[in-house]
Write a protein that holds these residues in place. Structure first.
Motif: not given
Length: 312
Positions: A67-96
């Motif tokens: 089960s893969v979560t890609s934090v930056i996944s929107d092709p229209d999103q500039d990776p350089h202006s990315y800001e992390a979300s709490t949901q990303n935090q949750l996914a990372l807390s459970k990642a193997k």
């Protein structure tokens, strides 16, 4: 104005922004062909990748067993202006397993892992796996996913990490990784063909994003270092340096402009306009997967576009 890779991506979790995480898994390419039902979500190996580039590679190797979560996944999103979300935090807390680029590109991953208390995840740092380091007096080019030998190394590391997390399917991951690496070979062959036909040809860039690919293709970057560094760092380009960069096109000193289409500004737009006005081919590249593309199809298109531009 853009910021440097370390500053523009390494932002702390908890920002109040729209969710950019993208979840998904691919079919089990190269698997044992079993007709058994896909594993239940709870039994899948939880993997977080900093971008959908690595997320796609993980999905190819893990198939429906991950089960893969890609934090930056929107092709229209500039990776350089990315800001992390709490949901990303949750996914990372459970990642193997966690796959990050490293090299200052996505420092937010390590910060979120630490703040989430996940010390047991297997972390794969692509830059560390690559072995690339900054040249003397220069800066590291962290865009290692444009380096196909490095991607092959990362593939093996991903398969090993998945096998450690899910020993019962370790052989499947190894088999899928071998199949994926075999499909990287034609890309290296295309680079070798470009080198044979156009080795030593001069090109211009806007940022260092494509340099592993262009270097493997035997091409020489003639862009003033101050120009590409300023664009990547998000700082102003001096009039003198800008004129030097534009002269590459007006004086037809280069055979192509290879530029990062995902980030732009007045200076990069002037470069593109000058190249087109001079009849010099323009090859747009991106940092994340375009919509509807997987890694192999994306990179095949990039290498083909480069070859076609040089052949004009």
């Amino acid at each position: 104005m853009l910021t440097s890779p370390s500053r523009r991506l390494a932002l702390l979790a908890g920002a109040s922004v729209a969710l950019l995480a993208g979840c998904g898994s691919s079919t089990d390419s190269g698997s044992d062909g079993s007709a058994s039902a896909a594993p239940a979500a709870a039994s899948k190996v939880a993997v977080v990748a900093s971008t959908n580039v690595y997320g796609d590679i993980v999905s190819r190797i893990g198939g429906d067993r991950v089960s893969v979560t890609s934090v930056i996944s929107d092709p229209d999103q500039d990776p350089h202006s990315y800001e992390a979300s709490t949901q990303n935090q949750l996914a990372l807390s459970k990642a193997k397993v966690v796959v990050e680029n490293g090299g200052g590109y996505d420092d937010f991953v390590d910060r979120m892992l630490k703040s989430g208390g996940n010390s047991s995840a297997e972390v794969i740092n692509a830059v560390q796996v690559s072995g690339h380091t900054a040249p003397k007096g220069g800066e590291l080019n962290e865009h290692v996913w444009y380096d196909f030998p490095t991607v092959a190394k990362i593939t093996d590391r991903i398969a090993a990490a998945l096998g450690k997390a899910d020993p019962a399917n370790a052989a499947v991951y190894t088999k899928n990784a071998a199949a994926f690496k075999a499909e990287l070979k034609p890309l290296e062959a295309k680079e070798a063909q470009i080198k044979k036909e156009h080795g030593g040809s001069a090109i211009a860039i806007t940022e260092p994003v494509p340099l592993y690919m262009t270097g493997a293709s035997g091409l020489v970057d003639r862009t003033p270092a101050e120009f590409s560094e300023a664009i990547e760092e998000g700082t102003d380009v001096s009039p003198k340096v800008l004129q030097e960069a534009l002269a590459l096109f007006t004086d037809k000193q280069v055979k192509a402009l290879v530029y990062n289409a995902q980030t732009s500004g007045p200076q990069t737009e002037k470069s593109e306009q000058a190249a087109r006005a001079a009849g010099i081919p323009v090859v747009p590249l991106t940092e994340t997967l375009p919509s509807g593309k997987n890694y192999l199809a994306w990179m095949t298109g990039n290498v083909d576009a480069l070859a076609n531009a040089l052949a004009k």
